[in-house]
Design an enzyme around this catalytic site. Structure first.
Site, PDB file in Angstrom:
ATOM      1  N   GLY A 215      66.624  62.580 -36.105  1.00 46.09           N
ATOM      2  CA  GLY A 215      67.421  61.361 -36.317  1.00 46.09           C
ATOM      3  C   GLY A 215      66.953  60.237 -35.406  1.00 46.09           C
TER       4      GLY A 215
ATOM      5  CB  VAL B 282      52.149  52.826 -24.972  1.00 50.91           C
ATOM      6  CG1 VAL B 282      50.881  51.990 -25.080  1.00 50.91           C
ATOM      7  CG2 VAL B 282      52.389  53.598 -26.265  1.00 50.91           C
TER       8      VAL B 282
ATOM      9  CG  ASP C 210      74.429  63.507 -32.654  1.00 49.88           C
ATOM     10  OD1 ASP C 210      75.089  62.568 -33.133  1.00 49.88           O
ATOM     11  OD2 ASP C 210      73.599  64.159 -33.307  1.00 49.88           O
TER      12      ASP C 210
ATOM     13  CG  MET D   7      77.624  59.590 -36.830  1.00 49.20           C
ATOM     14  SD  MET D   7      75.973  58.876 -36.942  1.00 49.20           S
ATOM     15  CE  MET D   7      75.822  58.685 -38.721  1.00 49.20           C
TER      16      MET D   7
ATOM     17  N   GLY E 259      89.297  53.327 -26.346  1.00 52.02           N
ATOM     18  CA  GLY E 259      89.156  53.100 -27.780  1.00 52.02           C
ATOM     19  C   GLY E 259      90.145  53.846 -28.662  1.00 52.02           C
TER      20      GLY E 259
ATOM     21  CD  GLU F 118      95.789  54.165 -28.903  1.00 55.12           C
ATOM     22  OE1 GLU F 118      95.399  54.176 -30.080  1.00 55.12           O
ATOM     23  OE2 GLU F 118      95.378  53.347 -28.052  1.00 55.12           O
TER      24      GLU F 118
ATOM     25  CD  GLU G  73      78.681  63.643 -37.647  1.00 56.81           C
ATOM     26  OE1 GLU G  73      78.462  63.157 -38.754  1.00 56.81           O
ATOM     27  OE2 GLU G  73      77.830  63.641 -36.730  1.00 56.81           O
TER      28      GLU G  73
HETATM   29  P1  ADP Z   1      66.666  66.470 -34.188  1.00 53.53           P
HETATM   30  O1  ADP Z   1      65.379  66.516 -33.461  1.00 53.53           O
HETATM   31  O2  ADP Z   1      67.278  65.113 -34.201  1.00 53.53           O
HETATM   32  O3  ADP Z   1      67.615  67.573 -33.751  1.00 53.53           O
HETATM   33  P2  ADP Z   1      66.072  68.029 -36.616  1.00 53.53           P
HETATM   34  O4  ADP Z   1      66.930  69.185 -36.231  1.00 53.53           O
HETATM   35  O5  ADP Z   1      66.128  67.572 -38.020  1.00 53.53           O
HETATM   36  O6  ADP Z   1      66.362  66.730 -35.738  1.00 53.53           O
HETATM   37  O7  ADP Z   1      64.563  68.435 -36.243  1.00 53.53           O
HETATM   38  C1  ADP Z   1      63.515  67.510 -36.442  1.00 53.53           C
HETATM   39  C2  ADP Z   1      62.280  68.218 -36.894  1.00 53.53           C
HETATM   40  O8  ADP Z   1      61.850  69.147 -35.879  1.00 53.53           O
HETATM   41  C3  ADP Z   1      62.423  69.078 -38.127  1.00 53.53           C
HETATM   42  O9  ADP Z   1      62.350  68.328 -39.319  1.00 53.53           O
HETATM   43  C4  ADP Z   1      61.241  70.006 -38.006  1.00 53.53           C
HETATM   44  O10 ADP Z   1      60.056  69.359 -38.405  1.00 53.53           O
HETATM   45  C5  ADP Z   1      61.180  70.233 -36.492  1.00 53.53           C
HETATM   46  N1  ADP Z   1      61.853  71.495 -36.169  1.00 53.53           N
HETATM   47  C6  ADP Z   1      63.190  71.740 -36.102  1.00 53.53           C
HETATM   48  N2  ADP Z   1      63.452  73.017 -35.810  1.00 53.53           N
HETATM   49  C7  ADP Z   1      62.248  73.637 -35.693  1.00 53.53           C
HETATM   50  C8  ADP Z   1      61.834  74.973 -35.411  1.00 53.53           C
HETATM   51  N3  ADP Z   1      62.703  75.952 -35.175  1.00 53.53           N
HETATM   52  N4  ADP Z   1      60.498  75.212 -35.372  1.00 53.53           N
HETATM   53  C9  ADP Z   1      59.602  74.242 -35.601  1.00 53.53           C
HETATM   54  N5  ADP Z   1      59.936  72.969 -35.867  1.00 53.53           N
HETATM   55  C10 ADP Z   1      61.222  72.657 -35.923  1.00 53.53           C
END
Ligand code: ADP
Length: 317
Positions: free
Chosen positions: A10, A23, A126, A168, A184, A186, A221
């Protein structure tokens, strides 16, 4: 050394400030940086762009991520990760900074196991990563939530109304918790301290009998069927209730100064760690100090911030 950087999962405001810091820190140490587009998908597709200091000059105030982000199912499979590894080798990238949430860190851990030097930077609104006090994006989103609630409150006050506001957080109640700490709402219900319908009603009844006719109930949520909750309160207390789901308005927007500063510090630490030969670690912040921990110790297990709930008991009584 040649360094890759990607944003994954996300999006979160402040990711750009982290990219800028990575960078800048790399270039300061004469290390070339390759930006990888759309998270792990870009590592499989070869979707990359070279990033110079000039490219990141004016990005830290922008929401979202200039590198774009994605969820990549192929990377969860070993074959996908092998493809990613081949690309990294072909491009001569021997170190990688992954900016994302828990899922992205799981992916980073797998690359570390395959011999790529990897450092994670927590970017998620989150705030659900227990090892760090704050993740990049949380503060900005909290401010957005409070701004929205402020608007709802104006009309609630004028009409003596009660509103349920859903924020969220996935399975973490921090956005709800900190919103309530900041005045924000109660009544709050979070995954860590979930209230049943009757408790919400009795808290509302008490506040109303004390003369507070407009009330905001903040909930995280995924916890309730909102229509059911609204109807239950309406029938039980004989009042009309509104429900507002803040939704994706919470994700975007210019990052706050706090998130930009945090992202900058974390980006610098990530590159420092790689230069010093570390890998498989995640950067965080604890008691106002930048820290780093092993990626394998990062999780989203329930972290009840009891001190904050104790404060809430006083503020919301
Ligand atoms: P966030 O990083 O925000 O928690 P996600 O849970 O959607 O988001 O994970 C982002 C990406 O990380 C996934 O789309 C996948 O490509 C990779 N990923 C998540 N879990 C695993 C895992 N167990 N092994 C390898 N890659 C993973």
């Amino acid at each position: 050394m040649r360094l890759g950087v990607l944003t994954s999962g996300g999006d979160a405001p402040g990711m750009n400030a982290a990219i800028r810091a990575v960078v800048k820190a790399a270039n300061y140490n004469n290390i070339e940086v390759i930006g990888i587009k759309r998270g792990y998908q870009g590592l499989i597709d070869g979707d990359i762009q070279r990033l110079t200091s000039l490219d990141v000059e004016e990005i830290s105030d922008k929401g979202g991520t200039i590198l774009k982000t994605a969820r990549c199912l192929e990377f969860v499979e070993e074959l996908g990760r092998r493809k990613a590894l081949e690309l990294l080798k072909k491009l001569d990238i021997d170190a990688l900074v992954v900016i994302g949430g828990e899922g992205s860190f799981r992916g980073a851990e797998k690359l570390h196991e395959l011999g790529i030097k990897v450092i994670g930077i927590p970017g998620t609104i989150d705030n659900d990563l227990a090892y760090t006090d704050y993740s990049i994006g949380f503060d900005t989103t909290l401010n957005t939530v409070l701004e929205c609630i402020g608007k709802i409150r104006d009309t609630d006050y004028s009409h003596d109304k009660t509103t349920i506001v859903e924020v969220m957080g996935r399975y973490c109640g921090d956005l709800a918790l900190y919103s309530a700490l900041a005045g924000g709402g109660e009544i709050i219900s979070t995954p860590e301290k979930k209230l049943d319908f009757d408790t919400i009603c009795s808290k509302l009844r008490l506040r109303m009998s004390n003369g507070k006719k407009d009330n905001i109930v903040i909930i995280t949520e995924r916890m309730y069927d909102l229509q059911e909750l609204q109807k239950y309160i309406e029938e039980k207390l004989k009042i009309s209730v509104r429900t507002t789901v803040l939704g994706f308005i919470q994700r975007g927007g210019n990052p706050s100064a706090f998130d930009r500063v945090l992202a900058s510090k974390m980006g610098i630490r990530a590159v420092d760690l790689l230069i010093s030969g570390y890998s498989g670690r995640a950067v965080g912040v604890k008691n106002n100090k930048i820290i780093d921990v092993e990626l394998e110790n990062v999780n989203t297990e329930v972290n009840v911030k009891q001190d904050n709930y104790n404060i809430l008991d006083v503020l919301l009584h």
